[in-house]
Write an enzyme that holds these catalytic residues in place. Structure first.
Site, PDB file in Angstrom:
ATOM      1  N   LYS A 186       0.815  -1.026  -0.012  1.00 18.94           N
ATOM      2  CA  LYS A 186       0.137   0.139   0.137  1.00 18.94           C
ATOM      3  C   LYS A 186       0.704   1.292   0.030  1.00 18.94           C
ATOM      4  O   LYS A 186       1.400   1.749   1.027  1.00 18.94           O
ATOM      5  CB  LYS A 186      -0.920   0.161   1.327  1.00 18.94           C
ATOM      6  CG  LYS A 186      -2.018   0.984   0.831  1.00 18.94           C
ATOM      7  CD  LYS A 186      -2.531   1.909   1.923  1.00 18.94           C
ATOM      8  CE  LYS A 186      -1.953   2.949   2.641  1.00 18.94           C
ATOM      9  NZ  LYS A 186      -1.459   4.145   2.059  1.00 18.94           N
ATOM     10  N   GLU A 261       9.891   0.907  10.706  1.00 19.52           N
ATOM     11  CA  GLU A 261      10.959   1.981  10.176  1.00 19.52           C
ATOM     12  C   GLU A 261      10.393   3.392  10.348  1.00 19.52           C
ATOM     13  O   GLU A 261       9.678   3.617   9.343  1.00 19.52           O
ATOM     14  CB  GLU A 261      11.852   1.475   8.619  1.00 19.52           C
ATOM     15  CG  GLU A 261      12.076   0.286   8.584  1.00 19.52           C
ATOM     16  CD  GLU A 261      13.405   0.061   9.077  1.00 19.52           C
ATOM     17  OE1 GLU A 261      14.071   1.028   9.483  1.00 19.52           O
ATOM     18  OE2 GLU A 261      13.968  -1.120   9.360  1.00 19.52           O
ATOM     19  N   CYS A 295      14.007  10.326   6.211  1.00 15.01           N
ATOM     20  CA  CYS A 295      14.057   9.794   7.689  1.00 15.01           C
ATOM     21  C   CYS A 295      15.371   9.988   8.416  1.00 15.01           C
ATOM     22  O   CYS A 295      15.621  10.244   9.489  1.00 15.01           O
ATOM     23  CB  CYS A 295      13.675   8.381   7.801  1.00 15.01           C
ATOM     24  SG  CYS A 295      14.595   7.122   6.699  1.00 15.01           S
ATOM     25  N   GLU A 392      10.583  15.320  14.850  1.00 17.82           N
ATOM     26  CA  GLU A 392      10.987  15.216  13.280  1.00 17.82           C
ATOM     27  C   GLU A 392      10.191  16.207  12.745  1.00 17.82           C
ATOM     28  O   GLU A 392       9.254  16.328  12.843  1.00 17.82           O
ATOM     29  CB  GLU A 392      10.818  13.859  13.098  1.00 17.82           C
ATOM     30  CG  GLU A 392      10.970  13.520  11.520  1.00 17.82           C
ATOM     31  CD  GLU A 392      10.866  12.143  11.173  1.00 17.82           C
ATOM     32  OE1 GLU A 392       9.534  11.847  11.111  1.00 17.82           O
ATOM     33  OE2 GLU A 392      11.692  11.779  10.529  1.00 17.82           O
TER      34      GLU A 392
END
Ligand code: NAI
Ligand code: MG
Length: 490
Positions: A186, A261, A295, A392
Site C-alpha cells: 500500500k 522503520e 528519515c 522530526e
C-alpha cells in the site's frame, strides 16, 4: 519535457488497483486526488481502497504462494533483475512520474530515485539464491541430525511513505520476493503513481501473478485493513512514529510479525579537528536534499563552539546558493514539500523556534505559493525544549547547538537526548574520538565522516522511538523468513 504530456496520466485517469498480475477495478467508488506539489494542481485520482480490495489482494497473494509449482530461487532472482532492467529502460518516464507526483526536482529523480531503485532490486536479487539454514551437532547418542530451514514468512503487507516513493517500493519488494513471500503493497496516498507503474512493469518480468499486488488508498482504510487481515503474516511499515506505534500494537494483538522503520532526529556532531568543508557539504546535502523529507536526515547539528561560526557560514552559503523552483527545470535543486499540510507543519516548527529565541542564520522566511515551497533554513540558539529541536520536522530545517566540552560522555549525552535513535553522525579525524562516540551513541546506524543513508549491504533501522527491525543486508532479507528446526533420528 512539457507538463501536459505527463507519463503517469494514463494510470490516474481511471483509478485501479493491481491485483493478481492485472489491473483491478476498486470495490468502492471513492477516489483520492493526486496533486502536483510544485503547483498545487489536481492532476488525477487514485482509488481509495477499502477492506474488500485488501481482501481480494491478500487472497491473490495466498493463492500465489500455495501453487504446487514452486517459484524457484533462481527464478525470483531473475525476475528482480528483469524488473531492475525495466526501471532502467523506463528511467526517464519514471523520473517524470516522481517529479510530478512527488514534487521532486527532475535532476534528483533521474540521478537518485530511479537509478537507486534499480540498484536496490539488483542487490536483493542476489540474496534469493543465498539464503540458508544451518546444521548443528546434536548432543545426544545414536544417529540423529538437526538442521534449520529458512522459510518465507508468508504473505506480507507493506506500507510505505511518500518521501521516496519508487525507492520505498523497491526496498519492500526486493527482500520480500528474494525470501519467496507474496506481497500486498500500500503506497502512500500522496505518491502512488510510480508504484502503480512499477507493478505494471512486473508483468513482463516473470513474476507469477499474485506475488506483487498494489492496493492504493488512505492509511486509516486500506492501510488499517491490511494490518488487520488474518491472511497477512507480517507487516513491514515505514513512516511516522505515531502510526508505527498503532501498527505495532495491532500486530502484537494478532501475534503478527512486524518491522517498523520510523522517524528520526539524527544528531551530527562536529569536533574541532573535523574537515569543515567536507562536513558542511555532507550536512547540507543530508538536511536539504529532497526538501528535508528524509528519515535519516542530519537534523540536529551539535558543533564545537570553536568551529561553529566557520561551519555555519559554510552551510549557510550552500543553502543560499541552492536553486529552488520549477521541478521540471534541470537546474532546480530544491523542490516543494509534499503537501500543504506538510508545508504548514514545517513553517509551524520554524515559527515556534523563532518565537522562543532562535535565530535564523539563513531562511526562516515564508514563501509565496503556488506550490508548497519552503526555504532551506538554519536555526541557531534554539531553545532546548523547542519542538523544532525535539520532533522530526521532515523539512529543510537544520537546528544548530554549539557545545564547549571535549568530554565524550557529555557530547554523547547531548546527542542521545532525544526519543529517536535512527542514525547519528560524527565528524573528526581522531580515531579514539570516532570509536569513543560510536560506542556511546544510541542509534541503529553511526557514521563517522559521513551523513545520510548508508550502503545496501549493511542493515539499517532504529532503536528507541525510531522503531525496530532492520532493512538491507542479510538481516533485511532474513526479516522476511521464519526459521523451522528439523531433527531426524536414524
Ligand atoms: P504516516 O506514517 O501516517 O504515513 C505513512 C504511511 O502509513 C502511508 O502509506 C499512510 O497511508 C499509512 N498509514 C497511515 N495511518 C495508517 C494506519 N492507521 N494503518 C495503516 N497504515 C497507515 O505519515 P504522514 O501522516 O504522511 O506524515 C506525518 C509525519 O510523519 C511527517 O511529517 C514526518 O515527520 C513523519 N514521517 C516520517 C517518515 C520517515 O520515513 N521517517 C515517512 C513519512 C512520514
Ligand atoms: Mg502527489
Amino acid at each position: 519535457m512539457t507538463r501536459d504530456r505527463w507519463p503517469g496520466a494514463a494510470l490516474i485517469d481511471k483509478p485501479r488497483h493491481f491485483i493478481a498480475g492485472d489491473w483491478a477495478a476498486p470495490a468502492g467508488g471513492s477516489t483520492i486526488d493526486v496533486e502536483d506539489p510544485a503547483t498545487g494542481e489536481r492532476i488525477g485520482a487514485i482509488a481509495a481502497g477499502n477492506a474488500q480490495d485488501i481482501d481480494r489482494a491478500v487472497g491473490a497473494a495466498q493463492e500465489a504462494m500455495a501453487r504446487p509449482v514452486k517459484w524457484l530461487a533462481t527464478e525470483r532472482q531473475d525476475a528482480l533483475l528483469a524488473l531492475a532492467a525495466a526501471i532502467d529502460a523506463h528511467a526517464e518516464e519514471l523520473a517524470r512520474i516522481e517529479m510530478r507526483d512527488g514534487g521532486k526536482p527532475i535532476s534528483n529523480a533521474s540521478r537518485v530515485d530511479v537509478p537507486a531503485s534499480a540498484a536496490i532490486l539488483r542487490y536483493f536479487a542476489g540474496w534469493a539464491t543465498k539464503l540458508s539454514g544451518e546444521t548443528t551437532e546434536l548432543s545426544q547418542q545414536g544417529g540423529a541430525r538437526g538442521f534449520t530451514l529458512r522459510e518465507p514468512v508468508g504473505v506480507v503487507g507493506q506500507i510505505i511513505p511518500w518521501n521516496y516513493p519508487l525507492m520505498g517500493a523497491a526496498f519492500k519488494i526486493g527482500p520480500a520476493i528474494a525470501a519467496g513471500c507474496a506481497l500486498v503493497l500500500k503506497p502512500a496516498e500522496q505518491t502512488s503513481v510510480s508504484t502503480l507503474r512499477l507493478a505494471e512493469l512486473t508483468r513482463a518480468c516473470g513474476f507469477p501473478p499474485g506475488f506483487i499486488n498494489v492496493v492504493t488508498g488512505a492509511g486509516a482504510q486500506a492501510g488499517a485493513a491490511l494490518v488487520d487481515h488474518p491472511g497477512v503474516s507480517k507487516i513491514a511499515f515505514t513512516g511516522s512514529t505515531a502510526t508505527g506505534r498503532e501498527i505495532a500494537a495491532a500486530c502484537g494483538r494478532q501475534m503478527k510479525r512486524v518491522t517498523v522503520e520510523l522517524g528520526g532526529k539524527s544528531p551530527v556532531i562536529v569536533m574541532p579537528d573535523a574537515d569543515l568543508d567536507a562536513a558542511a557539504r555532507a550536512i547540507a546535502t543530508s538536511i536539504f536534499f529532497n526538501t528535508g523529507q528524509t528519515c535519516s536526515a542530519a537534523s540536529r547539528l551539535l558543533v564545537h563552539a570553536g568551529v561553529a561560526g566557520a561551519l555555519l557560514d559554510r552551510i549557510a552559503r550552500i543553502a543560499g546558493s541552492m536553486k529552488i523552483g520549477r521541478t521540471d527545470d534541470p537546474d532546480t535543486q530544491l523542490g516543494p514539500a509534499i503537501s500543504a499540510v506538510q508545508r504548514e507543519r514545517i513553517e509551524g516548527f520554524v515559527a515556534g523556534a523563532l518565537a522562543t529565541g532562535a535565530r535564523a542564520i539563513t531562511g526562516g522566511d515564508l514563501r509565496e505559493g503556488p506550490g508548497y515551497f519552503v526555504s532551506p533554513t538554519v536555526l541557531s540558539d534554539v531553545h532546548a525544549q523547542a519542538a523544532a529541536l525535539r520532533e522530526e520536522i521532515f523539512g529543510p530545517v537544520l537546528c544548530a547547538v554549539p557545545f564547549e566540552t571535549t568530554d565524550l560522555d557529555e557530547i554523547a549525552a547531548l546527542a542521545n537526548d532525544t526519543p529517536y535513535g535512527l542514525a547519528a553522525y560524527a565528524w573528526t579525524r581522531d580515531l579514539s574520538v570516532a570509536n569513543g562516540l560510536a560506542d556511546r551513541l544510541q542509534a541503529g546506524t553511526v557514521r563517522i565522516n559521513a551523513c545520510g543513508g548508508g550502503d545496501l549491504s549493511l542493515p539499517a533501522g532504529g532503536v528507541k522511538a525510531s522503531g525496530f527491525g532492520r532493512e538491507n543486508g542479510r538481516a533485511g532479507v532474513e526479516a522476511y523468513t521464519e526459521l523451522k528446526t528439523v531433527t531426524m533420528a536414524y
